[in-house]
Design a protein around this motif. Structure first.
Motif: not given
Length: 95
Positions: A30-43
């Motif tokens: 889950q962390l790997v998936t979220l870390a690659g999410s542009t929405m999470v990075v932008d947020a």
């Protein structure tokens, strides 16, 4: 009878080990998936900027530093009997 109990405990331990390993792997995925999410990075970036510009941040930092350098530090010294000046300085580096 003792061997049966031991086997039962070993079996339970192995099952629990497998469950914990599966859980940790799930969290890791889950962390790997979220870390690659542009929405999470932008947020995350937006949150960091908003937090830094919040009016009471500096006041809260000073208050927290005062607490650790006075009340907490005395208790820590009594219980751990070590020098803590380096550890307190380490807290300042967290900013």
């Amino acid at each position: 009878m003792t061997k049966e109990i031991e086997n039962n405990l070993v079996s339970r331990r192995n099952a629990m080990q497998a469950q914990v390993e599966h859980y940790v792997q799930t969290i890791s995925d889950q962390l790997v998936t979220l870390a690659g999410s542009t929405m999470v990075v932008d947020a995350s970036r937006a949150f960091s900027g908003a937090f830094a510009s919040y009016p009471h941040v500096r006041e809260a930092e000073l208050s927290l530093s005062r607490f650790y350098e006075t009340q907490f530090l005395d208790q820590y010294r009594q219980k751990n009997r070590v020098t803590v000046s380096a550890r307190v300085a380490c807290l300042r580096d967290l900013k």
